[in-house]
Design a protein around this motif. Structure first.
Motif, mmCIF file in Angstrom:
data_model
loop_
_atom_site.group_PDB
_atom_site.id
_atom_site.type_symbol
_atom_site.label_atom_id
_atom_site.label_comp_id
_atom_site.label_asym_id
_atom_site.label_seq_id
_atom_site.Cartn_x
_atom_site.Cartn_y
_atom_site.Cartn_z
ATOM 1 N N THR B 145 0.882 -1.271 0.128
ATOM 2 C CA THR B 145 -0.257 0.132 0.048
ATOM 3 C C THR B 145 1.179 1.187 -0.224
ATOM 4 N N VAL B 146 2.034 1.209 1.273
ATOM 5 C CA VAL B 146 2.687 2.472 0.621
ATOM 6 C C VAL B 146 3.782 2.524 -0.364
ATOM 7 N N LYS B 147 4.304 1.291 -1.823
ATOM 8 C CA LYS B 147 4.442 1.719 -2.679
ATOM 9 C C LYS B 147 3.206 2.438 -3.537
ATOM 10 N N THR B 148 2.683 1.639 -3.695
ATOM 11 C CA THR B 148 0.862 1.914 -4.147
ATOM 12 C C THR B 148 0.857 3.844 -4.047
ATOM 13 N N HIS B 149 0.703 4.082 -2.796
ATOM 14 C CA HIS B 149 0.702 5.593 -2.716
ATOM 15 C C HIS B 149 1.474 6.121 -2.909
ATOM 16 N N LEU B 150 3.097 5.821 -3.333
ATOM 17 C CA LEU B 150 4.051 6.930 -3.239
ATOM 18 C C LEU B 150 4.014 6.891 -5.062
ATOM 19 N N GLN B 151 3.915 5.680 -5.224
ATOM 20 C CA GLN B 151 3.651 5.702 -6.750
ATOM 21 C C GLN B 151 3.067 6.837 -7.490
#
Lengths: 409, 170
Positions: B145-151
Motif C-alpha cells: 500500500t505504501v508503494k502504491t501511494h508513493l507511486q
C-alpha cells in the motif's frame, strides 16, 4: 528535473528551515508550562497597556465610581445567536438535496472523538465576549470585545487545562502590570484602571480578575476612547463572569468564548469536488464551543439566515485550511484567485454546521445550504461509496477514522 | 528515531524529545499549511507521547508513534482552531507564516492536495528518508500500500509540477 529530485530539494528546504528552530526544553512536571506565542504575549501586553490608559481616563472622568461587585447580576442581553442546550441523542446528518452541477462526492469522514482538548489561549484572559454592530445588510461595521481572566498570571497559568511539554516557566506578576506600565492611570471608584489609547483598550481589576474592554485597531474599531470608557462603566459582574449591561446603540453580543475552543464532538464531513480543484465540504459537529458569531469580528463577514437560523457568511474562517477533507481549500499557487466562502450556523439540536467552499458563488452556497435535509449515516456511507477512490483502512488513530477517501483531482 | 533500540535504560522521554523534535516538526510543517499550526501539532504529539511514555517506550517505537500521531492529527481540521482562534476575537486574524522557499512551498502545497495517504507517505519518505517498510510501520499499513501511494502520489505531483517521474522508489 525529476519529481524525485524536486521532492528531495523540497525536503531539504524544510529540514533547513527547522534546523534553527530552538527545541523547547522539557519540564518533567505533569502540568508544565504552555508555549506562549510571542505575538500573543505582545498582544496581551498591548491590551494591558490599553487597559492601563483607560483606567487613567476613568479616574479622570470618575466613570468607575461604581463598585462593579455590588452591581446586580447581569440580565441576559439580546444575543444575535440563540443558545441551544447540548446535543442529546443520535448525531444529525445532513445531505444536500441539490448539488451544484459538476460536483461529486470526494470524501466522507467521521469520528466519534469528543472534540475536547482543543485549547486556544486568548492570552492572559480566559473569557471573551465579542460585540458587534451590523449594518442593514448584516455586515459588521463596529466591534469591541470584553475579556476577563485571573489577574494573577501564575494562577491563570496553573488553571490552564492543557498539559504541555514545553518549558516556559509560569509567568509572574499580575496581568494588569503591563497596563500599569504602559497605560494612563485612571481612577475607577474602588478599582484602579488604565487606558492605552493606541490599543483602544481599557483595563482594570476587580475581584482578582483583570477585565479588558477593547476595540483593537482594526477596521471595526469604530468606538473611541470615550465610548470604551462608557462601556466599561456598564460592565457588570455576575456568577459566570462579566458582561455589558447597556452596550452602545446597535451593538449586540455575537459570541462568547473561553480559551478552550473546540469545533465540537463527532466531527463528520461530507466533501465534494468538481475535478478542477474546487469543492465544498459540509462539516457537522456537536456542541461546538466555536460559535459562528466569532467570524463577525471580520469586516468581510455577513449575518444571513439559513434554514431558519442566523448564519455567518464569510470569505474567511478561522480553522479552515486545506486539510484532508478540504483539500480544495488549498491555494493553487500564491496568487490563487479562487474565492473561498464559508457558511456557519447552529441547528436547534446544537449541531454546528460549517460549509467551506471554493468555486461556489454566494447564491450557489446559499442554495446548497438551504437544500440540506436530515439524512442518516447509512446514506452518508452510500454517498461515500461513490467516491472515486476508497481507503481500505482507517487512519489508525483514535481520533479520526476515514470512512471513505477520494482523491482531489 | 528514538525507538526501542536507541532508547537505552535510563534514557528518558526528554532524550527522545530532544532528538526527534525538529524532525517531527518538519513532518508537521509539510503536512500542515501553517507553521504555527505545525509547531502546535508537534508539541501536542509529544504531549501525547509524554502521557503514554511508559507504555510506548516499553512496547512500541516512540519515534514511529509520534510520527503517526502527527500524520493522523494533521488530518483533523480542528487542529487549526487551536492556532488560528487565538487572539482572533480580540485582536483580529493572524496571518499565516510565509515559507522561506517558494519552490519548496509550491511542492508541499501540491503534496497536501494529494490524498491523505499519498501526502503522508511522500512526506515520511522524503523528509526522513524512510524505507517503505518503515513508512508502512508508522502508518500501520502494508508495504504494498505504501508503494502504491508513493507511486500514485509522485505521478500526480509530476503531472501538476510538470516534472518527470522516474518511478524509482527511493
Amino acid at each position: 528535473m525529476s519529481i524525485d529530485v524536486r521532492l528531495e530539494r523540497a525536503a531539504e528546504s524544510v529540514r533547513r528551515s527547522v534546523a534553527a528552530v530552538p527545541i523547547p526544553s522539557v519540564s518533567r512536571s505533569p502540568r508544565v508550562a504552555r508555549r506562549r506565542r510571542p505575538g500573543l504575549v505582545v498582544a496581551f501586553s498591548v491590551l494591558t497597556a490599553v487597559v492601563m490608559i483607560s483606567v487613567a481616563t476613568f479616574a479622570l472622568s470618575g466613570f468607575f465610581d461604581r463598585d462593579h461587585a455590588r452591581r446586580p447580576t447581569s440580565s441576559p442581553m439580546e444575543d444575535l445567536f440563540p443558545r441551544f442546550p447540548n446535543h442529546v441523542g443520535a448525531d444529525l446528518y445532513l445531505s444536500p438535496r441539490e448539488v451544484p452541477a459538476g460536483f461529486s462526492t470526494i470524501s466522507v469522514t467521521g469520528t466519534t472523538a469528543d472534540g475536547s482538548g482543543v485549547y486556544g489561549s486568548l492570552g492572559e484572559t480566559q473569557h471573551s465576549q465579542q460585540w458587534v454592530q451590523l449594518d442593514a445588510s448584516g455586515a459588521p461595521i463596529g466591534a469591541f470585545t470584553l475579556s476577563w481572566g485571573n489577574n494573577d498570571l501564575a494562577a491563570a497559568w496553573k488553571a490552564d487545562p492543557s498539559v504541555p511539554v514545553t518549558d516556559l516557566q509560569p509567568p509572574t506578576g499580575d496581568a494588569i502590570d503591563r497596563y500599569r506600565a504602559a497605560g494612563t492611570p485612571v481612577t475607577l471608584g474602588d478599582h484602579a484602571g488604565y487606558s492605552i489609547e493606541a490599543e483602544r483598550s481599557v483595563a482594570w481589576t476587580e475581584h482578582g480578575d483583570v477585565v479588558v474592554v477593547s476595540t483593537g485597531s482594526g477596521p471595526l474599531a469604530a468606538l473611541d476612547r470615550v465610548a470604551l470608557i462608557d462601556i466599561a462603566r456598564n460592565v457588570v459582574r455576575h456568577a459566570d463572569g462579566y458582561t455589558v449591561e447597556h452596550p452602545p446603540a446597535g451593538y449586540r453580543l455575537a459570541a462568547q468564548v473561553t480559551n478552550t475552543l473546540s469545533d465540537g464532538a463527532h466531527e463528520r464531513v461530507l466533501a465534494y469536488g468538481d475535478g478542477q480543484g474546487h469543492g465544498f465540504s459540509i462539516k457537522l459537529t456537536n456542541d461546538s464551543s466555536y460559535p459562528p458569531g466569532v467570524e463577525l469580528a471580520n469586516p468581510d463577514a455577513r449575518l444571513i439566515a439559513v434554514r431558519g437560523q442566523p448564519a455567518v457568511l464569510s470569505p474567511r474562517r478561522a480553522g479552515a485550511g486545506c486539510g484532508a477533507a478540504e483539500r480544495f481549500l488549498c491555494p493553487i499557487g500564491p496568487t490563487d484567485p479562487t474565492p473561498r466562502l464559508f457558511l456557519q450556523w447552529v441547528e436547534p439540536d446544537n449541531t454546528n454546521v460549517l460549509i467551506a467552499s471554493t468555486g461556489l458563488t454566494e447564491a450557489e452556497l446559499r442554495a446548497l445550504a438551504d437544500s440540506l435535509a436530515p439524512s442518516t449515516l447509512d446514506q452518508w456511507m452510500q454517498l461515500g461509496a461513490r467516491c472515486p477512490e476508497r481507503a481500505a483502512s482507517a487512519l489508525g488513530t483514535d481520533e479520526v477514522s476515514l470512512v471513505c477517501e477520494g482523491t482531489t483531482p | 528515531m528514538c525507538d526501542q533500540t536507541v532508547v537505552q535504560v535510563g534514557d528518558t522521554f526528554d532524550d527522545c524529545y530532544r532528538s526527534e523534535y525538529r524532525r517531527v516538526l518538519a513532518l508537521a510543517v509539510v503536512l500542515c499549511r501553517d507553521r504555527h499550526e505545525a509547531e502546535d501539532l508537534t508539541q501536542d504529539a509529544f504531549v501525547a507521547l509524554h502521557r503514554n511514555w511508559e507504555r510506548i517506550s516499553g512496547f512500541e517505537d516512540p519515534g514511529a508513534w509520534v510520527r503517526r500521531v502527527v500524520a493522523n492529527r494533521s488530518v483533523s481540521r480542528w487542529r487549526r482552531l487551536r492556532t488560528e482562534a487565538r487572539g482572533l476575537v480580540r485582536l483580529g486574524r493572524q496571518e499565516e507564516a510565509e515559507w522561506p522557499d517558494p519552490d519548496a512551498a509550491a511542492v508541499w502545497s501540491e503534496v497536501r492536495r494529494l490524498s491523505v495517504r499519498q501526502a503522508q507517505v511522500i512526506a515520511l519518505t522524503y523528509l526522513d528518508g524512510l524505507a517503505v517498510s518503515e513508512v508502512a510501520r508508522i502508518l500501520a499499513i502494508n508495504d504494498a500500500t505504501v508503494k502504491t501511494h508513493l507511486q500514485r502520489g509522485r505521478r500526480a505531483l509530476a503531472e501538476v509540477l510538470r516534472e518527470t517521474d522516474g518511478d524509482d522508489l527511493p
